[in-house]
Design a protein around this motif. Structure first.
Motif, PDB file in Angstrom:
ATOM      1  N   MET A 237       0.807  -1.212   0.000  1.00 53.73           N
ATOM      2  CA  MET A 237       0.000   0.000   0.000  1.00 53.73           C
ATOM      3  C   MET A 237       0.843   1.266   0.000  1.00 53.73           C
ATOM      4  SD  MET A 237      -2.719  -1.695  -0.138  1.00 53.73           S
ATOM      5  CE  MET A 237      -3.915  -0.370  -0.204  1.00 53.73           C
ATOM      6  N   ASN A 238       2.069   1.168   0.476  1.00 52.55           N
ATOM      7  CA  ASN A 238       2.962   2.328   0.503  1.00 52.55           C
ATOM      8  C   ASN A 238       4.360   1.899   0.082  1.00 52.55           C
ATOM      9  OD1 ASN A 238       4.368   4.680   0.966  1.00 52.55           O
ATOM     10  ND2 ASN A 238       4.280   4.545   3.201  1.00 52.55           N
ATOM     11  N   PRO A 239       4.641   1.877  -1.218  1.00 55.60           N
ATOM     12  CA  PRO A 239       5.941   1.394  -1.704  1.00 55.60           C
ATOM     13  C   PRO A 239       7.114   2.293  -1.323  1.00 55.60           C
ATOM     14  CG  PRO A 239       4.629   2.313  -3.503  1.00 55.60           C
ATOM     15  CD  PRO A 239       3.731   2.247  -2.321  1.00 55.60           C
ATOM     16  N   THR A 240       6.846   3.476  -0.741  1.00 58.19           N
ATOM     17  CA  THR A 240       7.938   4.380  -0.351  1.00 58.19           C
ATOM     18  C   THR A 240       8.491   4.054   1.036  1.00 58.19           C
ATOM     19  OG1 THR A 240       6.457   6.021   0.666  1.00 58.19           O
ATOM     20  CG2 THR A 240       6.861   6.213  -1.704  1.00 58.19           C
ATOM     21  N   PHE A 241       7.833   3.157   1.751  1.00 57.07           N
ATOM     22  CA  PHE A 241       8.283   2.860   3.106  1.00 57.07           C
ATOM     23  C   PHE A 241       9.586   2.063   3.063  1.00 57.07           C
ATOM     24  CE2 PHE A 241       8.206   0.638   7.230  1.00 57.07           C
ATOM     25  CZ  PHE A 241       8.009   1.728   8.063  1.00 57.07           C
ATOM     26  N   SER A 242      10.398   2.223   4.109  1.00 64.37           N
ATOM     27  CA  SER A 242      11.724   1.608   4.158  1.00 64.37           C
ATOM     28  C   SER A 242      11.661   0.114   4.473  1.00 64.37           C
ATOM     29  CB  SER A 242      12.585   2.324   5.205  1.00 64.37           C
ATOM     30  OG  SER A 242      13.790   1.626   5.409  1.00 64.37           O
ATOM     31  N   GLN A 243      12.212  -0.696   3.583  1.00 71.07           N
ATOM     32  CA  GLN A 243      12.309  -2.134   3.820  1.00 71.07           C
ATOM     33  C   GLN A 243      13.291  -2.422   4.956  1.00 71.07           C
ATOM     34  OE1 GLN A 243      10.712  -4.913   2.102  1.00 71.07           O
ATOM     35  NE2 GLN A 243      11.572  -5.875   3.946  1.00 71.07           N
ATOM     36  N   LYS A 244      14.290  -1.550   5.134  1.00 69.80           N
ATOM     37  CA  LYS A 244      15.276  -1.758   6.198  1.00 69.80           C
ATOM     38  C   LYS A 244      14.627  -1.697   7.588  1.00 69.80           C
ATOM     39  CE  LYS A 244      19.305  -0.045   3.653  1.00 69.80           C
ATOM     40  NZ  LYS A 244      20.396   0.980   3.612  1.00 69.80           N
ATOM     41  N   LYS A 245      13.661  -0.794   7.757  1.00 64.82           N
ATOM     42  CA  LYS A 245      12.963  -0.697   9.045  1.00 64.82           C
ATOM     43  C   LYS A 245      12.206  -1.989   9.337  1.00 64.82           C
ATOM     44  CE  LYS A 245      12.307   4.313   9.336  1.00 64.82           C
ATOM     45  NZ  LYS A 245      11.320   5.413   9.439  1.00 64.82           N
ATOM     46  N   ILE A 246      11.589  -2.519   8.312  1.00 64.60           N
ATOM     47  CA  ILE A 246      10.845  -3.773   8.487  1.00 64.60           C
ATOM     48  C   ILE A 246      11.796  -4.907   8.823  1.00 64.60           C
ATOM     49  CG2 ILE A 246       9.369  -5.457   7.336  1.00 64.60           C
ATOM     50  CD1 ILE A 246       8.246  -3.195   5.646  1.00 64.60           C
ATOM     51  N   ASP A 247      12.944  -4.962   8.145  1.00 66.16           N
ATOM     52  CA  ASP A 247      13.925  -6.015   8.396  1.00 66.16           C
ATOM     53  C   ASP A 247      14.467  -5.930   9.823  1.00 66.16           C
ATOM     54  OD1 ASP A 247      13.581  -6.879   5.814  1.00 66.16           O
ATOM     55  OD2 ASP A 247      15.323  -5.814   5.019  1.00 66.16           O
ATOM     56  N   ARG A 248      14.705  -4.708  10.304  1.00 72.22           N
ATOM     57  CA  ARG A 248      15.200  -4.552  11.673  1.00 72.22           C
ATOM     58  C   ARG A 248      14.168  -5.047  12.688  1.00 72.22           C
ATOM     59  NH1 ARG A 248      17.544   0.393   9.786  1.00 72.22           N
ATOM     60  NH2 ARG A 248      15.737   1.583  10.547  1.00 72.22           N
ATOM     61  N   MET A 249      12.908  -4.721  12.432  1.00 72.97           N
ATOM     62  CA  MET A 249      11.858  -5.185  13.336  1.00 72.97           C
ATOM     63  C   MET A 249      11.722  -6.706  13.298  1.00 72.97           C
ATOM     64  SD  MET A 249       9.539  -4.620  15.592  1.00 72.97           S
ATOM     65  CE  MET A 249       9.128  -2.871  15.595  1.00 72.97           C
ATOM     66  N   MET A 250      11.897  -7.289  12.115  1.00 69.87           N
ATOM     67  CA  MET A 250      11.821  -8.749  11.987  1.00 69.87           C
ATOM     68  C   MET A 250      12.903  -9.421  12.818  1.00 69.87           C
ATOM     69  SD  MET A 250       9.339  -9.990  10.060  1.00 69.87           S
ATOM     70  CE  MET A 250       9.921 -11.516   9.343  1.00 69.87           C
ATOM     71  N   LYS A 251      14.087  -8.808  12.915  1.00 72.17           N
ATOM     72  CA  LYS A 251      15.169  -9.378  13.703  1.00 72.17           C
ATOM     73  C   LYS A 251      14.893  -9.215  15.198  1.00 72.17           C
ATOM     74  CE  LYS A 251      18.819  -8.725  10.250  1.00 72.17           C
ATOM     75  NZ  LYS A 251      20.094  -8.020   9.939  1.00 72.17           N
ATOM     76  N   ASP A 253      11.777  -8.629  16.787  1.00 69.28           N
ATOM     77  CA  ASP A 253      10.580  -9.351  17.239  1.00 69.28           C
ATOM     78  C   ASP A 253       9.757  -9.718  16.011  1.00 69.28           C
ATOM     79  OD1 ASP A 253       8.148 -10.232  18.376  1.00 69.28           O
ATOM     80  OD2 ASP A 253       8.503  -9.007  20.155  1.00 69.28           O
ATOM     81  N   LYS A 254       9.874 -10.964  15.604  1.00 66.24           N
ATOM     82  CA  LYS A 254       9.234 -11.405  14.369  1.00 66.24           C
ATOM     83  C   LYS A 254       7.721 -11.318  14.436  1.00 66.24           C
ATOM     84  CE  LYS A 254       9.192 -15.214  11.037  1.00 66.24           C
ATOM     85  NZ  LYS A 254       9.709 -16.566  10.731  1.00 66.24           N
ATOM     86  N   SER A 255       7.123 -11.746  15.559  1.00 70.50           N
ATOM     87  CA  SER A 255       5.663 -11.746  15.664  1.00 70.50           C
ATOM     88  C   SER A 255       5.100 -10.330  15.592  1.00 70.50           C
ATOM     89  CB  SER A 255       5.230 -12.422  16.963  1.00 70.50           C
ATOM     90  OG  SER A 255       5.726 -11.722  18.090  1.00 70.50           O
ATOM     91  N   VAL A 256       5.799  -9.376  16.208  1.00 72.30           N
ATOM     92  CA  VAL A 256       5.359  -7.977  16.147  1.00 72.30           C
ATOM     93  C   VAL A 256       5.468  -7.453  14.718  1.00 72.30           C
ATOM     94  CG1 VAL A 256       5.866  -5.615  16.888  1.00 72.30           C
ATOM     95  CG2 VAL A 256       5.940  -7.495  18.539  1.00 72.30           C
ATOM     96  N   ALA A 257       6.586  -7.734  14.060  1.00 70.61           N
ATOM     97  CA  ALA A 257       6.793  -7.255  12.685  1.00 70.61           C
ATOM     98  C   ALA A 257       5.755  -7.823  11.727  1.00 70.61           C
ATOM     99  CB  ALA A 257       8.200  -7.621  12.217  1.00 70.61           C
TER     100      ALA A 257
END
Length: 518
Positions: A237-251, A253-257
């Motif tokens: 829905m928002n292709p401008t959002f940072s994939q790096k932020k998502i990757d950091r959250m996945m590391k 807390d995976k369930s939260v991400a």
């Protein structure tokens, strides 16, 4: 004039979009919502099928829809767009009677959160100042007799209005003291006043696998029904959002991400107690029961300073294998803690309780006030979470009876269970909610079970019966013996304090005499 035309028109909404190309997925959602299938290309239809698991779009679109979209996906902005479009260009004013006002409600967990959507609405309406009659803090009045207003998540807030559009923001996180599932109550109160042509729209990131949003997802996602469930991740829905932020959250807390960014309901959070278990515990409950002579009662208090949280007291006893919570008192803020403790002490004494258990909140201050009223305050060795975990078997085994109390029921339903690494699970209430009544009721039940739950006879086993005459043996009354033991502890405490006060006075008097004789 449809909503896509308005979005793409330079003289209407387009100037508010920094880069309209990055809103392609939301345009697809809007085409589906308003039944604009003729405007859909192959990529739109593909995204629609992926996000809804559906193949068809009803003629005329949907009157009820829920968008499950990850954080920073643009949900609030789109909510404002739909609100303003419905108010200005939806043509719904023609369905209003003379003198009648139509309302677009933006609902959130509280007014501050809902005001985020309202601020976006005001930004949209800056392009149409001639259509605005008045702009207030919590609402915008238009000249076409349609108003846009924010409302908190309270089913009483919107009754009696004619609504043309209901937009709910972050419904997965709506909680309040009156209902464990407030959005269903809100819909029940607002839907009777909704025009037939009106829209109900819920937009939210996901949370746990229970609640209104999860129930709607389970019932309608992928079904060719008249309710649209749109489920998409943040980057879709928002292709401008940072994939790096998502990757950091996945590391971290995976369930939260997965929940925050990928719209996957969390499996690590569950309702601590189900509604049937709570209903069974309250089935035979009373408002309160009077004390019985010869019965051992245990009290537990959840203390407070009197400013924000309530001060509560629970009293329980055991009968025929059941733990019964007889009394549940609550003093809501603001209040005088000293006066409240005095009143609670009188109630405890009426049940034969000369000792009360309590949490660790300002235990020294609370303990001293209880001592003034001849009650021993004993700090609980259990945390709040441990109390709840110890109480759960009482519900599953149907060994507890609670008073019929709506606020207590709501607080119990709101309790959430979360796993913790390297330890037992954590049970607590969600943010902005309270569990004062639940803590006192279950605190009394658990401490009763731990102190007397194995039966008084078992606790006193090994004590020899007292011989009072030849060949006649009479056993002591175990419950009365325990009461006397507690009473003795109280008297000993009071005597110690009196002796200490006398010693201090004598010392001061001796010093004074020595100075005078000096």
């Amino acid at each position: 004039m449809n909503i896509i035309t308005c979005v793409e028109d330079e003289s209407l909404f387009k100037p508010l979009f920094k880069d309209l190309n990055t809103w392609t997925s939301w345009k697809t959602f809007l085409k589906a919502l308003f039944g604009l299938k003729k405007l859909m290309n192959k990529s739109d239809l593909k995204l629609y099928r992926e996000s809804t698991k559906r193949k068809t779009i009803p003629k005329g679109g949907f009157k009820e829809a829920y968008a499950l979209v990850g954080r920073r996906g643009g949900k609030s902005f789109i909510s404002a767009l739909i609100a303003v479009y419905q108010a200005l260009f939806g043509g719904l004013e023609k369905y209003l009677s003379r003198g009648e006002t139509g309302w677009v409600f933006c609902i959130a967990t509280d007014k501050r959160q809902a005001k985020i959507v309202l601020d976006y609405c005001k930004a949209f309406l800056e392009l149409f100042e001639e259509e605005v009659d008045d702009s207030l803090t919590w609402e915008i009045r238009l000249k076409n007799r349609i108003n846009i207003a924010v409302r908190p998540a309270n089913f009483r807030a919107g009754r009696g209005y004619t609504t043309i559009c209901i937009i709910a923001d972050e419904i997965a996180f709506m909680r309040d003291e009156n209902s464990a599932n407030p959005f269903s109550e809100i819909i029940n109160s607002l839907e009777p006043g909704l025009l037939d042509e009106g829209i109900i729209l819920g937009i939210s990131s996901v949370y746990s696998r229970f609640g209104y949003l999860f129930d709607m997802h389970e019932e309608f996602f992928g079904k060719e029904d008249d309710v649209l469930i749109w489920k998409a991740d943040t980057l879709t829905m928002n292709p401008t959002f940072s994939q790096k932020k998502i990757d950091r959250m996945m590391k971290r807390d995976k369930s939260v991400a997965l929940a925050e960014y990928y719209s996957i309901f969390r499996e690590d959070i569950e309702n601590f107690l189900s509604e049937p278990l709570i209903a069974a515990a309250m089935k035979d409950g009373l408002e309160h029961t009077l004390p019985f002579s010869g019965t051992t009662y245990v009290g537990f208090t959840d203390s407070s300073s009197g400013r924000q949280d309530s001060f509560t007291l629970g009293i329980a006893h055991q009968e025929d294998g059941l733990i019964i919570v007889d009394k549940l008192l609550e003093q809501k803020p603001p209040f005088n803690p000293e006066l409240t403790i005095k009143n609670f002490s009188e109630v405890l004494k009426s049940y034969g309780c000369w000792r009360v258990f309590g949490d660790r909140y300002a235990s020294g201050f609370v303990s001293n006030l209880f001592k003034k009223n001849s009650i021993v305050y004993e700090e609980s060795k259990l945390t709040k979470s441990e109390i709840y975990l110890n109480a759960q078997p009482l519900f599953t085994m149907n060994k507890i009876r609670l008073p019929k109390d709506d606020r207590l029921k709501t607080q119990l339903l709101l309790l959430e269970r979360k796993p913790r690494s390297g330890g037992s699970d954590l049970v607590d209430h969600p943010a902005k909610c309270h569990d004062d009544r639940a803590n006192s009721a279950l605190g009394a039940a658990v401490h009763l079970q731990q102190n007397y739950g194995r039966s008084v006879e078992e606790l006193l086993e090994g004590r020899r019966p007292v011989v009072i005459s030849r060949n006649r043996i009479r056993k002591k009354n175990p419950q009365k013996e325990l009461e006397q033991q507690v009473m003795k502890e109280v008297i000993d405490e009071v005597r110690k304090e009196e002796l200490e006060e006398k010693r201090i006075k004598a010392s001061k008097l001796a010093k004074l005499r020595s100075r005078v004789n000096g």
